[in-house]
Structure formats: C-alpha cells, structure tokens
Write a protein that holds these residues in place. Structure first.
Motif, PDB file in Angstrom:
ATOM      1  N   ARG A 140      -6.748  14.001 -14.273  1.00 60.69           N
ATOM      2  CA  ARG A 140      -7.818  14.968 -13.948  1.00 60.69           C
ATOM      3  C   ARG A 140      -8.028  16.010 -15.039  1.00 60.69           C
ATOM      4  O   ARG A 140      -7.789  17.200 -14.847  1.00 60.69           O
ATOM      5  CB  ARG A 140      -7.533  15.656 -12.614  1.00 60.69           C
ATOM      6  N   PRO A 141      -8.495  15.581 -16.190  1.00 59.41           N
ATOM      7  CA  PRO A 141      -8.746  16.531 -17.277  1.00 59.41           C
ATOM      8  C   PRO A 141      -9.940  17.431 -16.978  1.00 59.41           C
ATOM      9  O   PRO A 141     -10.797  17.093 -16.153  1.00 59.41           O
ATOM     10  CB  PRO A 141      -9.039  15.621 -18.474  1.00 59.41           C
ATOM     11  N   ASP A 142      -9.992  18.563 -17.647  1.00 61.20           N
ATOM     12  CA  ASP A 142     -11.163  19.442 -17.533  1.00 61.20           C
ATOM     13  C   ASP A 142     -12.385  18.786 -18.160  1.00 61.20           C
ATOM     14  O   ASP A 142     -13.517  18.994 -17.723  1.00 61.20           O
ATOM     15  CB  ASP A 142     -10.882  20.783 -18.209  1.00 61.20           C
ATOM     16  N   SER A 143     -12.153  18.036 -19.235  1.00 64.58           N
ATOM     17  CA  SER A 143     -13.242  17.310 -19.890  1.00 64.58           C
ATOM     18  C   SER A 143     -12.649  16.148 -20.667  1.00 64.58           C
ATOM     19  O   SER A 143     -11.444  16.129 -20.949  1.00 64.58           O
ATOM     20  CB  SER A 143     -14.026  18.227 -20.840  1.00 64.58           C
ATOM     21  N   ARG A 144     -13.499  15.187 -21.009  1.00 65.80           N
ATOM     22  CA  ARG A 144     -13.046  14.050 -21.804  1.00 65.80           C
ATOM     23  C   ARG A 144     -14.111  13.730 -22.834  1.00 65.80           C
ATOM     24  O   ARG A 144     -15.306  13.880 -22.573  1.00 65.80           O
ATOM     25  CB  ARG A 144     -12.818  12.824 -20.907  1.00 65.80           C
ATOM     26  N   TYR A 145     -13.701  13.294 -24.031  1.00 74.09           N
ATOM     27  CA  TYR A 145     -14.666  12.915 -25.058  1.00 74.09           C
ATOM     28  C   TYR A 145     -14.208  11.630 -25.726  1.00 74.09           C
ATOM     29  O   TYR A 145     -13.025  11.384 -25.940  1.00 74.09           O
ATOM     30  CB  TYR A 145     -14.859  14.036 -26.081  1.00 74.09           C
ATOM     31  N   ASP A 146     -15.195  10.787 -26.049  1.00 74.33           N
ATOM     32  CA  ASP A 146     -14.909   9.448 -26.573  1.00 74.33           C
ATOM     33  C   ASP A 146     -15.438   9.269 -27.995  1.00 74.33           C
ATOM     34  O   ASP A 146     -15.628   8.141 -28.457  1.00 74.33           O
ATOM     35  CB  ASP A 146     -15.560   8.386 -25.671  1.00 74.33           C
ATOM     36  N   VAL A 147     -15.684  10.372 -28.716  1.00 69.98           N
ATOM     37  CA  VAL A 147     -16.321  10.273 -30.030  1.00 69.98           C
ATOM     38  C   VAL A 147     -15.487   9.475 -31.018  1.00 69.98           C
ATOM     39  O   VAL A 147     -16.008   8.927 -31.981  1.00 69.98           O
ATOM     40  CB  VAL A 147     -16.627  11.670 -30.604  1.00 69.98           C
ATOM     41  N   GLY A 148     -14.167   9.401 -30.821  1.00 69.93           N
ATOM     42  CA  GLY A 148     -13.322   8.645 -31.737  1.00 69.93           C
ATOM     43  C   GLY A 148     -12.953   7.273 -31.216  1.00 69.93           C
ATOM     44  O   GLY A 148     -12.017   6.646 -31.728  1.00 69.93           O
ATOM     45  N   GLU A 149     -13.693   6.783 -30.232  1.00 70.94           N
ATOM     46  CA  GLU A 149     -13.300   5.533 -29.572  1.00 70.94           C
ATOM     47  C   GLU A 149     -13.271   4.357 -30.543  1.00 70.94           C
ATOM     48  O   GLU A 149     -12.412   3.480 -30.444  1.00 70.94           O
ATOM     49  CB  GLU A 149     -14.236   5.238 -28.405  1.00 70.94           C
TER      50      GLU A 149
ATOM     51  N   VAL B  86      -5.350  10.775 -27.522  1.00 71.95           N
ATOM     52  CA  VAL B  86      -4.490   9.600 -27.383  1.00 71.95           C
ATOM     53  C   VAL B  86      -5.110   8.469 -28.197  1.00 71.95           C
ATOM     54  O   VAL B  86      -6.279   8.118 -27.998  1.00 71.95           O
ATOM     55  CB  VAL B  86      -4.349   9.186 -25.906  1.00 71.95           C
ATOM     56  N   THR B  87      -4.324   7.901 -29.102  1.00 73.24           N
ATOM     57  CA  THR B  87      -4.827   6.883 -30.026  1.00 73.24           C
ATOM     58  C   THR B  87      -4.002   5.599 -29.910  1.00 73.24           C
ATOM     59  O   THR B  87      -2.774   5.641 -29.885  1.00 73.24           O
ATOM     60  CB  THR B  87      -4.766   7.389 -31.478  1.00 73.24           C
ATOM     61  N   THR B  88      -4.694   4.483 -29.876  1.00 73.95           N
ATOM     62  CA  THR B  88      -4.016   3.186 -29.876  1.00 73.95           C
ATOM     63  C   THR B  88      -3.285   2.979 -31.196  1.00 73.95           C
ATOM     64  O   THR B  88      -3.802   3.336 -32.253  1.00 73.95           O
ATOM     65  CB  THR B  88      -5.046   2.055 -29.676  1.00 73.95           C
ATOM     66  N   TYR B  89      -2.081   2.421 -31.140  1.00 73.19           N
ATOM     67  CA  TYR B  89      -1.364   2.086 -32.374  1.00 73.19           C
ATOM     68  C   TYR B  89      -2.335   1.388 -33.318  1.00 73.19           C
ATOM     69  O   TYR B  89      -3.080   0.486 -32.923  1.00 73.19           O
ATOM     70  CB  TYR B  89      -0.199   1.124 -32.099  1.00 73.19           C
ATOM     71  N   ARG B  90      -2.276   1.777 -34.583  1.00 74.41           N
ATOM     72  CA  ARG B  90      -3.270   1.187 -35.459  1.00 74.41           C
ATOM     73  C   ARG B  90      -2.718   0.852 -36.825  1.00 74.41           C
ATOM     74  O   ARG B  90      -1.684   1.349 -37.255  1.00 74.41           O
ATOM     75  CB  ARG B  90      -4.495   2.091 -35.594  1.00 74.41           C
ATOM     76  N   SER B  91      -3.494   0.027 -37.503  1.00 70.19           N
ATOM     77  CA  SER B  91      -3.210  -0.341 -38.882  1.00 70.19           C
ATOM     78  C   SER B  91      -4.465  -0.007 -39.656  1.00 70.19           C
ATOM     79  O   SER B  91      -5.527  -0.577 -39.412  1.00 70.19           O
ATOM     80  CB  SER B  91      -2.899  -1.841 -38.982  1.00 70.19           C
ATOM     81  N   GLU B  92      -4.353   0.926 -40.574  1.00 68.07           N
ATOM     82  CA  GLU B  92      -5.543   1.465 -41.237  1.00 68.07           C
ATOM     83  C   GLU B  92      -5.661   0.902 -42.646  1.00 68.07           C
ATOM     84  O   GLU B  92      -4.718   0.914 -43.419  1.00 68.07           O
ATOM     85  CB  GLU B  92      -5.448   2.989 -41.297  1.00 68.07           C
ATOM     86  N   GLU B  93      -6.835   0.400 -42.949  1.00 63.64           N
ATOM     87  CA  GLU B  93      -7.100  -0.133 -44.277  1.00 63.64           C
ATOM     88  C   GLU B  93      -8.403   0.455 -44.786  1.00 63.64           C
ATOM     89  O   GLU B  93      -9.264   0.863 -44.011  1.00 63.64           O
ATOM     90  CB  GLU B  93      -7.184  -1.668 -44.243  1.00 63.64           C
ATOM     91  N   TYR B  94      -8.564   0.412 -46.122  1.00 63.40           N
ATOM     92  CA  TYR B  94      -9.760   0.996 -46.716  1.00 63.40           C
ATOM     93  C   TYR B  94     -10.532  -0.081 -47.453  1.00 63.40           C
ATOM     94  O   TYR B  94      -9.992  -0.784 -48.314  1.00 63.40           O
ATOM     95  CB  TYR B  94      -9.377   2.103 -47.692  1.00 63.40           C
TER      96      TYR B  94
END
Length: 473
Positions: free
Chosen positions: A76-85, A101-109
């Motif tokens: 029950r958060p006060d608000s939620r945002y998905d801009v980084g989904e 909260v971020t899913t485990y990731r592997s970042e490449e460029y």
C-alpha cells in the motif's frame, strides 16, 4: 588525497540505520513469501555505511516488473511510478521513503546508441558484477542483515577509493558515462580514483562521445552541487574527460591572472566552492570567467580581460544549449555570467536611482548575483576580501531598504501610451517609447512620483519640445 572515512561494518547496523520505518522489512516479507529474493543495494548501502543521510532505498530482486508491481501494491504505497520499467525498475513512495526495486540485470552499451541497453540477469552476484564501482556493489539482505561484498567494496570505502568492479575497461565500455560518474563520486565523497581505474578512464575518455548530452549534463550538475566540486573538476580536466564534456574549461588552466591566482581555473574552482550548492549558482560560478581566455590582453605590464563577462555570457549560452538545458535555467545562468561584475563595482556614491536601476535590471537573479559576487572575491589578501564583501553587503542592504519602501520592479511612468496619444493627438508609433522612458527614468531617480500625472504632462510636453526628433521632425 582522499579523506579519512569512518565506515560502519557491523552487518545489521546498515539495516537498522536505514529502516527507521518498517517498510523495508515489510517488503522483504512480501517478496520472500512469494518466493523471490530482495536485497538492499548500491547507493543505499554505501551511504548508510558512510553515515550519509538518505531517504532513498535501492533494492534488487529476481522478480520481474509485473511481479514487482503486484508485491509493491500489497504494501500500500502512497504512490507508484513505472517510468523506469523498461530498465526493470518500479518505484514507490512510503511516507518519507522513496523505494526503487529493480530486477537483477546485466547492463551493456551499444555504441550505435547513445543510451545503455539493459538485459535482465539471473542472480544477485551477476547483478553486482556488472555495477560500476566496488563501493556500489555491496548488498544486504533486509531480514537478516547479512552482507554480500564480493568485490571488497567495504575495504575501498575505508580507504576512500573509487575502483571499478572487475576490469575497468570493460565496465567503461558497457557504459562510458561511468567515467564521468567516477569523477562525480570523487567530488561527492572526497575519494581518490584507483590508479588502474584512472588509467582506463584516461584511455577511453573519447567514448563519452557516444553518451547522450542529457545524461552528461545531469552528471555534471550532480558533480557541481557535490560537497567538493573542485576535486571532480580537477579530475575532469586531468583525465582528459573535459575535452569531451566541456572543452572550454581547458584554456582556463593556461590563462594567468594578475597576482591573485596562478590561473583562471584555480580561481574558478574557489568561486564554485564558495557559492551555495544550487545548480544555477554552481553552473554560473563555473562559467562566470569562461570568456577570459578569449579576452586576455596585457597593457603596461598588467593583465586585462575587457568585456569578458559579455563574451562569457555568449559562450555560456552556446555551452548550455549544447547540453540541452531548459530555457529558464539557461537564461538565468547567462544573466548571472553577464552581470557578475556589477555588485563589485558598487560605491557608496551610487544614487538611489542607480540602485533602483540595478534592481530592475537584475530582477529575478538579484539574490543569486549577490551570492556569486561575494564568492568571486578570492584575493589572498584578507583585507581586500573583507572590503569587497562589505561593498557587496552595503549594496544589498540598500536594495532591501528601497524594496521595503516600494516594489522597484513595478515602477512605471505616470502616463501610458494611451495618455500620450491623447495628449499629443497622435496615433501609435515609436515616438511613444522615448517619452515614456524619460518619465520612467525620472520616477526611478525619485524626481517624479509615479502617480503625479499633472507634473508628468508638463514634463512630457517639455521633453517633446526639446526633442522634436522623437516625432520624426
């Protein structure tokens, strides 16, 4: 030299320090019950270990965004945002806490792109192995307080060291912006950059050309508002990054000043650190003397920088446009650069009219201009600094006194355009402005009250009789 760092190493103390509110343990319980992992990671752990205040919680999980949304909703958060989904991040606020909260990731460029491409990883260890620096690759399990530090980030925190995770060349290839983050962390934390990491940074500086200007501008702003921006700016130039971020800084190092500082760059660093840490003021301080290299002359053995403030304002405009600053911020910074000398030119002989003109011409930036002008007084002679600051303070006091009496910015001519057209039986045209300006100048000088229409009519008529050219005659 890096500063002495006090680091908390007892496992549970990090969680206890961060989670005065129960939200972290609540989230951990929801994720665990659903069969997912949840760890406190990155800046949240780093800042807690360094006893830096924070209200941001960075969490990593093996759950994917749709699941994260569902589990966050249960809390029950006060608000939620998905801009980084698209990068695997879902954010929420719980009172004063901002949780991401971020899913485990592997970042490449991808060098064909100017932004990093992100793919989801499968484990916390993989996630940590692709993070930028060891001090950001520490994790803690909220429920037990168990600490995971596979790359010895705790040791680097204690040593005040910024060291890339694994192979620094590979980390910088994945996302070249990390090079700029290295010098920004130096400014924020007062840390030194590990020699191997620094060597890779210098070798790959040109890769910043593949990074979007918006990301570069954001990092530069964070560097400038840091506790020790001079450390970051020096590293920016020493490592060659400045050539790809803001090459206009480099000539400041080879432009000497007359007796006060070895070069303009050294003076600029002092001014940046002397102004309050707001983005507008720090950027204005960085750019206030950017025009000096192009205007330097030597006359009778003395160094001069005639009109450097105007040249600097034009250069600032180009730099900020290149970095895609918003129009309002860009205009305020440009104005501060253009006007930064004015308060230091003040003398007690200024009339009230002159002070009113100063207020009108600096409307919207006056307070920042006083702060910048005070910071710009950096002589090694204490008496000179004290005299300069006293001069600016006196002007500020007079401005406040006049503003208390009247809103100087709203002063206007007793007669408007319609009044003048009726009075002279003429239609609209450029002839109106010089007459209105003349009356306004009298109001500013205190020689005419802005509600004294009777006197204004006589003065306007006399002005027109003495200056028939305003009518084209």
């Amino acid at each position: 030299m890096s500063k002495s760092v006090e680091v908390t190493t007892r496992g549970t103390s990090v969680v206890e320090n961060l989670v005065a509110a129960p939200i972290l343990r609540t989230l951990a319980a929801y994720f665990t019950e659903a069969g997912y992992e949840l760890y406190l990671v990155g800046g949240s752990v780093r800042d807690a270990l360094l006893h830096r205040p924070t209200h941001d919680l960075d969490l990593a999980t093996d759950a994917h965004p749709p699941v994260i949304k569902r589990l966050l909703a249960q809390a029950r958060p006060d608000s939620r945002y998905d801009v980084g989904e698209k990068f695997g991040t879902i954010g929420a606020t719980f009172g004063e806490w901002v949780v991401e909260v971020t899913t485990y990731r592997s970042e490449e460029y991808a060098f064909a792109s100017r932004k990093p491409a992100v793919t989801f990883g499968t484990s916390l260890e993989e996630d940590l192995s692709r993070r930028d620096f060891t001090i950001n690759a520490i994790a803690q399990e909220p429920a037990t307080g168990g600490m995971l530090d596979p790359f010895h980030g705790l040791q680097d925190l204690q040593r005040g060291l910024i060291r890339a995770v694994g192979d620094p060349a590979e980390r910088f290839r994945e996302d070249p912006l990390r090079m700029l983050r290295a010098v920004r962390f130096a400014a924020e934390l007062g840390f030194r950059i590990d020699p191997t990491t620094r060597a890779a940074l210098e070798l790959q500086a040109g890769a910043l050309e593949h990074v979007s200007t918006e990301r570069i501008a954001a990092e530069m702003t964070r560097l400038l508002v840091a506790d020790q921006p001079a450390l970051g700016l020096e590293a920016l130039c020493d490592t060659g990054l400045a050539a790809y971020v803001m090459p206009e800084l480099l000539p400041l190092r080879s432009t000497g000043q007359d007796g006060r500082h070895k070069d303009v760059f050294g003076h600029t660093l002092k001014v940046v650190e002397n102004v309050p840490a707001t983005p507008i003021l720090r950027w204005a301080a960085l750019l206030h003397d950017i025009g000096k290299p192009r205007t330097k002359t030597i006359q009778d053995g003395k160094v001069h920088f005639f009109r450097h403030e105007m040249v600097g304002a034009r250069m600032a405009r180009k730099i900020l446009r290149r970095l895609r600053f918003d129009r309002d911020s860009s205009e305020r910074i440009q104005r501060l650069v253009a006007e930064h000398l004015r308060p230091n030119l003040y003398t007690p002989e200024w009339t009230d009219g002159a002070v009113r003109r100063f207020l009108r011409e600096t409307e919207g930036i006056t307070d920042d201009l006083f702060a910048l002008s005070r910071a710009d007084i950096t002589s090694y002679r204490r008496s000179r600094v004290e005299a300069g600051v006293a001069r600016v303070n006196h002007l500020e006091a007079r401005c406040r006194e006049l503003q208390a009496q009247e809103d100087v910015a709203k002063l206007q001519s007793p007669l408007d355009g319609n009044d003048l057209m009726t009075m002279f039986d003429r239609g609209p045209g450029p002839w109106i402005k010089p007459i209105k300006d003349y009356l306004l100048e009298l109001v500013i000088d205190g020689e005419l009250a802005q509600d004294d229409r009777k006197s204004a009519v006589k003065l306007a008529q006399n002005f027109a009789n003495q200056n028939p050219e305003v009518f084209g005659e």
